[in-house]
Design a protein around this motif. Structure first.
Motif, PDB file in Angstrom:
ATOM      1  N   GLY A  28       0.783  -1.220   0.000  1.00 57.01           N
ATOM      2  CA  GLY A  28       0.000   0.000   0.000  1.00 57.01           C
ATOM      3  C   GLY A  28       0.815   1.270   0.000  1.00 57.01           C
ATOM      4  O   GLY A  28       0.249   2.357   0.047  1.00 57.01           O
ATOM      5  N   GLN A  29       2.136   1.174  -0.020  1.00 58.51           N
ATOM      6  CA  GLN A  29       2.933   2.398  -0.143  1.00 58.51           C
ATOM      7  C   GLN A  29       2.837   2.902  -1.575  1.00 58.51           C
ATOM      8  O   GLN A  29       2.882   2.124  -2.516  1.00 58.51           O
ATOM      9  CB  GLN A  29       4.405   2.136   0.206  1.00 58.51           C
ATOM     10  CG  GLN A  29       4.619   1.691   1.637  1.00 58.51           C
ATOM     11  CD  GLN A  29       4.149   2.725   2.639  1.00 58.51           C
ATOM     12  OE1 GLN A  29       4.146   3.914   2.349  1.00 58.51           O
ATOM     13  NE2 GLN A  29       3.724   2.276   3.808  1.00 58.51           N
ATOM     14  N   THR A  30       2.713   4.204  -1.721  1.00 59.58           N
ATOM     15  CA  THR A  30       2.625   4.736  -3.081  1.00 59.58           C
ATOM     16  C   THR A  30       3.896   5.471  -3.466  1.00 59.58           C
ATOM     17  O   THR A  30       4.038   5.896  -4.594  1.00 59.58           O
ATOM     18  CB  THR A  30       1.448   5.724  -3.186  1.00 59.58           C
ATOM     19  OG1 THR A  30       1.625   6.719  -2.179  1.00 59.58           O
ATOM     20  CG2 THR A  30       0.130   5.008  -2.974  1.00 59.58           C
ATOM     21  N   ASN A  31       4.801   5.613  -2.491  1.00 60.15           N
ATOM     22  CA  ASN A  31       6.043   6.310  -2.764  1.00 60.15           C
ATOM     23  C   ASN A  31       7.170   5.277  -2.807  1.00 60.15           C
ATOM     24  O   ASN A  31       7.324   4.481  -1.887  1.00 60.15           O
ATOM     25  CB  ASN A  31       6.276   7.323  -1.633  1.00 60.15           C
ATOM     26  CG  ASN A  31       7.535   8.119  -1.840  1.00 60.15           C
ATOM     27  OD1 ASN A  31       8.623   7.560  -1.942  1.00 60.15           O
ATOM     28  ND2 ASN A  31       7.396   9.428  -1.901  1.00 60.15           N
ATOM     29  N   GLU A  35       6.819   8.996  -6.770  1.00 56.76           N
ATOM     30  CA  GLU A  35       5.566   8.248  -6.637  1.00 56.76           C
ATOM     31  C   GLU A  35       5.547   7.108  -7.646  1.00 56.76           C
ATOM     32  O   GLU A  35       6.041   7.244  -8.766  1.00 56.76           O
ATOM     33  CB  GLU A  35       4.377   9.178  -6.901  1.00 56.76           C
ATOM     34  CG  GLU A  35       4.196  10.252  -5.862  1.00 56.76           C
ATOM     35  CD  GLU A  35       3.887   9.688  -4.479  1.00 56.76           C
ATOM     36  OE1 GLU A  35       3.024   8.807  -4.387  1.00 56.76           O
ATOM     37  OE2 GLU A  35       4.525  10.121  -3.508  1.00 56.76           O
ATOM     38  N   ILE A  36       4.932   5.999  -7.244  1.00 56.40           N
ATOM     39  CA  ILE A  36       4.861   4.851  -8.150  1.00 56.40           C
ATOM     40  C   ILE A  36       4.092   5.238  -9.416  1.00 56.40           C
ATOM     41  O   ILE A  36       4.431   4.825 -10.521  1.00 56.40           O
ATOM     42  CB  ILE A  36       4.184   3.644  -7.467  1.00 56.40           C
ATOM     43  CG1 ILE A  36       5.047   3.163  -6.303  1.00 56.40           C
ATOM     44  CG2 ILE A  36       3.961   2.512  -8.450  1.00 56.40           C
ATOM     45  CD1 ILE A  36       4.473   1.997  -5.556  1.00 56.40           C
ATOM     46  N   SER A  37       3.074   6.101  -9.239  1.00 58.91           N
ATOM     47  CA  SER A  37       2.267   6.458 -10.413  1.00 58.91           C
ATOM     48  C   SER A  37       3.104   7.166 -11.477  1.00 58.91           C
ATOM     49  O   SER A  37       2.807   7.070 -12.669  1.00 58.91           O
ATOM     50  CB  SER A  37       1.103   7.342  -9.973  1.00 58.91           C
ATOM     51  OG  SER A  37       1.592   8.443  -9.243  1.00 58.91           O
ATOM     52  N   TYR A  61       4.476  -6.280  -3.433  1.00 61.61           N
ATOM     53  CA  TYR A  61       4.691  -4.833  -3.470  1.00 61.61           C
ATOM     54  C   TYR A  61       5.856  -4.443  -4.360  1.00 61.61           C
ATOM     55  O   TYR A  61       5.832  -3.392  -4.982  1.00 61.61           O
ATOM     56  CB  TYR A  61       4.809  -4.236  -2.063  1.00 61.61           C
ATOM     57  CG  TYR A  61       5.966  -4.679  -1.213  1.00 61.61           C
ATOM     58  CD1 TYR A  61       7.234  -4.146  -1.390  1.00 61.61           C
ATOM     59  CD2 TYR A  61       5.787  -5.604  -0.193  1.00 61.61           C
ATOM     60  CE1 TYR A  61       8.288  -4.530  -0.585  1.00 61.61           C
ATOM     61  CE2 TYR A  61       6.839  -5.977   0.626  1.00 61.61           C
ATOM     62  CZ  TYR A  61       8.086  -5.447   0.413  1.00 61.61           C
ATOM     63  OH  TYR A  61       9.125  -5.842   1.210  1.00 61.61           O
ATOM     64  N   SER A  80       4.472  -4.154  -7.640  1.00 64.07           N
ATOM     65  CA  SER A  80       3.625  -3.008  -7.960  1.00 64.07           C
ATOM     66  C   SER A  80       4.456  -1.962  -8.700  1.00 64.07           C
ATOM     67  O   SER A  80       3.947  -1.260  -9.575  1.00 64.07           O
ATOM     68  CB  SER A  80       3.011  -2.434  -6.691  1.00 64.07           C
ATOM     69  OG  SER A  80       4.019  -1.884  -5.875  1.00 64.07           O
TER      70      SER A  80
END
Lengths: 507, 520
Positions: free
Chosen positions: A296-299, A365-367, A441, A444
């Protein structure tokens, strides 16, 4: 196995002394240059650390205890110094041109890295709890400043502040533990305390050990002393984060290994306090918490921070196994894992560092990593390989590191008598399950880079020199398992067993 | 360089060449590389002696000396058949991938696709020739990464979910396998004589207490059960198949699933045959569950590809049943059924691919689920209506080749499916008569869903929606016909395959004890 006085000791302590001298020299250059000589200080720091690495590398490991038993320059210390030094070298290399640190302050930045490195050197060579404490403080105080180096970024100030508070509490508690040890054993000499503590009341010894582990656990970021690390890792300048996640952890493990090997390794000490079981529990919780928190980490930076907590948990398994029959193999397994970890973890962090620059992705950020394979195939593929290795997929280095760690725990557990009477096969199973979970993860990030299509399709330029550095880190990540193995590392560790050290008389 | 090393090295070299070659040459390079490995497999077959039971063509050099980890490859009757199968399926897969970029709407990614494909092929060959447990494990894991990307990048609408599910499931299984490998190594002898070598472990017989053997057995079982897949670990398979592009489904069903059953024979039977009877009975029971449950699930499917995927679950059940029985017929039947199912399921997935490429859907009956209708761009008003019908008139050649595959799969005598299932059932009869009777029902169910599918899709009135559908083309025939020929040849001359495994199976110690049991 002699106890050497100050003058006799110096000849075995050249590398460390040199490091301290050169670090001071860098400070002087920076002062004389009035902050404009950052190029010179950078090169000077690089050369210093390279010189120190060479000296440490060629100097023989000695069994003698230096400076009246304060430090040792044995093979364990040397091996960890090489890993820490290599990490410092790479850190300096990537910070030479980093945009995160303003040019005016770079001289100080470089000097602080050298001072932190010296503190870590002291940690891994200390054979006296006070020397160890000095090392921890030296490394920590330098690291506090490094973490807060981006004064104008609130995140960085917050990181430094958290780091200071956690750090001072942890070291205070540790100091209290040391004083308890002194009270019960009448000494703070690691090699002697074990024998004397065996005669002390077990509950007192257990308390002292737990209190001291607060300091040690803080350095290796093991649960429950890990809370600082994600925030500090996220807020610090990236080269510092990478440095802390490898070098600082290595220094912590160097000290932990020595503490339990020389100090608490004897059967009598293990009978007093069942530390293998305690460490096994810490290891189990650390890897599980680290991995679950990474979900759930996005960074990406924060994700890697949690992952490095989990890796601390895997590494503790090796320390646990050291309580068993094949102690030297377990130590070697920890070192081998660090060797793999040095390349794969720094590699992953450096990719993030490079991509975070404003002209490239400008984000951690992963995005922002979506569709990276089309924008910079090289960066995407290298990052994926580092992540594969962190998961522990064969044939990458991380797989071999884990294989040797798990194998040493299984060997120690199944040998009759086990590790202090326990079998830790469950810990191996848990470690493996954790690696399997971690796939999710790490992937991800891989998925975002390779499978997803991003909105932005413009090319991301990777600096060729930087690409070369990443490839230099990638080659051992891919090939380490084929080039060398844990027995080679074990052959380098020639230290006499702890028991014979302990028998030397105290002046 | 010995032949067995070349088997996995040639695809790796091919992979490097693909990455260096211009984009559209990738498929040519891959075709050459897979053809070369097929030729090498045939050469291995020529040098292979079918009268010798032990491991042959051994190459054994030290790797990590201290732990006696070795580079140790060799073939015996179990691996020989599967190496040949891999050779054939790998070539077919390249032919089926010829226009992969256009078919999956990912033009420009062909190089990456074929590089991953060849890495996968290398992993499969390596797994079948490895005789050292660490090498075995490394190759087992090596197939996961390329498979993840092959499904995750070139797959259908829910590809990412299916890919990570496949990866996680298999990795979870291999966790238990790795612990079992390390524990087995530790138990293999005194410290100076420990070994990872599978033939040596089998020869030593270990002499461990049954409880220890049972735990090791369970560890390996979990690893392989997920790969096969065995109920209840099978749920990744339909997802993976539905999302994977056609050639990858062919590889997955054709070879990858066999890694699980091969592993069971190699480790659980050959090395850990002394596990208690309860475990073997347990395996027989899950085999029957696989057969019956898989067949019922297949019958309920509206998606043709999902139907084929569940039929795989059922057919792999026969392999498991043969393994659980551990009689010569059972084990030979298991190996035969692995080969036969590899060829037949390859055909089935190619057939699904042909219709999907033309109609862009593959529903026997359109689904009611609005989410699925949206994903496949189907008009919601069609929900619940038949997807095809009367294809036999529109696509006669296609229908012909389909008949071979369907009838082969449902166990028509004269084709390979019949022999495999019959041998497995014969072998199991002596040990588990009741279970064998129940699993024979599975054959009936198989016939039911295949025939029902033929009726709904190919017979009856022509569906006006698909009136002008072009018949199967030359390239698709090139992929299907060799498999059809092999299916018939093996059905008529089954000894070609059973000869390969017979001597090795006779050599398995377990079977000897079983024989004496049978005599009593």
């Amino acid at each position: 196995m002699n106890m050497l006085g100050n003058l006799d000791s110096i000849q075995y302590y050249v590398g460390d002394t040199l490091l301290l001298g050169l670090a001071l020299l860098v400070v002087v250059i920076d002062l004389v240059g009035r902050g404009r000589a950052h190029g010179v200080t950078g090169v000077a720091s690089l050369l210093s650390i390279a010189a120190v690495l060479t000296v440490v590398g060629v100097s023989p490991a000695v069994g003698d205890r230096l400076f009246y038993g304060m430090v040792r320059a044995d093979s364990l210390a040397r091996a960890f110094k090489l890993i820490i030094g290599a990490c410092a070298l790479l850190t300096l290399l990537v910070s030479l041109r980093t945009a995160e640190v303003s040019t005016r302050l770079r001289g100080e930045f470089f000097a602080l890295i050298l001072f932190a490195t010296y503190g870590m050197f002291l940690m891994v060579s200390a054979s006296n709890l006070l020397a160890a404490y000095l090392g921890i403080e030296m490394a920590s105080i330098s690291s506090y400043i490094l973490a807060g180096f981006l004064a104008r970024r609130t995140r960085s100030s917050e990181a430094a502040f958290k780091y200071v508070i956690y750090g001072s509490v942890a070291s205070g508690v540790m100091l209290f533990g040391i004083s308890l040890v002194f009270g019960m054993a009448g000494t703070v000499d690691i090699a002697v305390m074990g024998e004397r503590l065996a005669a002390a009341p077990p509950i007192g010894v257990a308390l002292a050990l737990v209190l001291m582990f607060a300091g040690l656990g803080y350095k290796i970021a093991s649960v429950p002393f890990h809370m600082w690390s994600p925030d500090v890792y996220e807020g610090s300048p990236l080269p510092v984060t990478a440095f802390l996640s490898v070098a600082s952890k290595a220094a912590g493990f160097g000290l932990v290994l020595r503490f339990f090997r020389d100090g608490m390794g004897s059967p009598a000490a293990m009978a007093t306090v069942d530390w293998p079981l305690l460490l096994a529990l810490v290891s189990a919780v650390t890897m599980t918490v680290g991995n679950l928190a990474a979900f759930g980490q996005t960074n990406v930076k924060r994700l890697l921070a949690y992952s490095s907590i989990a890796h601390g948990g895997y590494l503790l398994m090796g320390v646990v196994a050291m309580g068993g029959a094949r102690g030297s193999e377990s130590q070697a397994a920890v070192l081998f894992y660090f060797l793999a970890y040095l390349f794969m973890n720094l590699g992953a962090f450096y990719v993030v560092l490079h991509l975070a620059a404003p002209g490239r992705l400008g984000s951690e950020e992963i995005s922002a990593y979506r569709g990276l394979i089309r924008r910079s195939p090289l960066a995407a593929i290298l990052m994926s390989m580092f992540l594969f290795s962190l998961i522990g997929l064969p044939p990458f280095a991380g797989f071999w590191g884990k294989l040797y760690l798990f194998k040493t725990v299984i060997d120690a557990s199944l040998t009759s008598g086990g590790v202090n009477g326990h079998s830790f096969v469950w810990l191996v199973l848990l470690g493996l399950l954790n690696s399997a979970i971690s796939l999710y993860y790490y992937f991800s990030v891989v998925k975002a880079m390779l499978l997803d299509d991003g909105d932005d399709t413009s090319r991301v330029a990777v600096n060729p020199l930087y690409a070369a550095l990443l490839i230099v880190l990638m080659l051992p990540t891919l090939l380490l398992g084929f080039l060398t193995d844990v027995s080679v590392v074990e052959d380098q560790l020639t230290d006499a067993p702890a028991a014979s050290v302990a028998k030397t008389p105290v002046p | 360089m010995d032949l067995l090393t070349l088997l996995w090295l040639v695809p790796i070299i091919g992979m490097a060449l693909v990455l260096l070659a211009p984009r559209l040459l990738g498929r040519v390079v891959s075709l050459i590389a897979t053809l070369a490995t097929l030729v090498i497999s045939v050469l291995v077959w020529q040098q292979f002696s079918t009268t010798e039971g032990g491991t042959q063509l051994i190459t054994r050099v030290g790797w990590i000396e201290q732990f006696s980890i070795q580079y140790h490859v060799g073939v015996d009757g179990l691996s020989m058949a599967l190496i040949l199968l891999t050779g054939v399926i790998a070539v077919i897969g390249v032919i089926a991938s010829w226009n992969i970029g256009a078919e999956t709407h990912r033009e420009g990614t062909e190089k990456a696709y074929f590089a991953m494909y060849l890495l996968l092929v290398a992993g499969m060959y390596g797994f079948f020739v490895a005789q050292d447990l660490i090498l075995f494990y490394v190759f087992f894991e090596l197939t996961l990464l390329p498979m993840y990307f092959l499904i995750g990048v070139w797959g259908g609408p829910r590809r990412e979910y299916a890919a990570i599910k496949f990866f996680l499931y298999t990795l979870f299984g291999s966790v238990f396998m790795l612990v079992a490998i390390l524990a087995l190594y530790f138990q293999s002898g005194p410290e100076s004589a420990r070994t990872f070598s599978i033939p040596e472990l089998a020869e030593r017989g270990l002499g461990l207490p049954v409880t220890v053997v049972n735990w090791l057995w369970i560890g390996f079982y979990l690893g392989f059960a997920i790969k096969v897949p065995i109920f209840p670990f099978h749920t990744w398979l339909p997802d993976a198949h539905v999302e994977a592009p056609t050639p990858i489904s062919v590889i997955l069903a054709g070879v990858l699933l066999k890694m699980g059953t091969y592993g069971l024979v190699r480790m659980n039977v050959q090395v850990l045959g002394g596990a208690s009877e309860k475990l073997w009975t347990f395996l027989a029971v899950v085999a029957v569950v696989n057969i019956v449950y898989g067949s019922f699930c297949a019958m309920a499917q509206k998606d043709l590809k999902k139907l084929v995927a569940y039929s795989s679950v059922g057919h792999m059940g026969f392999v498991l049943l043969g393994i659980a029985a551990r009689t010569p017929e059972g084990l030979n039947g298991a190996v035969f059924q692995m080969v036969s199912h590899g060829l037949l399921s390859g055909m089935l997935f190619l057939i699904v691919g042909v219709i999907y490429n033309r109609a862009h859907h593959r529903y026997i009956v359109y689904p009611d689920d609005p989410e699925l209708l949206r994903l496949y761009h189907i008009d919601p008003s069609k929900a619940g209506k038949p997807g095809f019908g009367g294809l036999a008139t529109t696509m006669p050649v296609y229908t012909g080749i389909m008949t071979v595959a369907f009838f082969g799969s449902l166990g028509l005598p004269g084709m390979s499916g019949f022999i495999g299932e019959a041998l497995a059932l014969m072998g199991a009869w002596r040990v588990y008569p009741v279970l064998t009777i129940i699993s024979a029902i599975g054959i009936l169910l198989g016939a039911a869903y295949f025939l029902w599918t033929i009726q709904r899709m190919f017979l009856g009135d022509e569906n006006p929606e698909w009136e002008g559908l072009p018949d199967i083309n030359g390239r698709e025939l090139l992929a299907l016909v060799p498999l059809a020929i092999l299916v018939v040849v093996l059905g008529v001359l089954p000894w070609i395959a059973t000869n390969l495994s017979a001597a090795t199976v006779d050599g398995l110690q377990v079977v000897e004890t079983m024989r004496s049991l049978a005599k009593l």
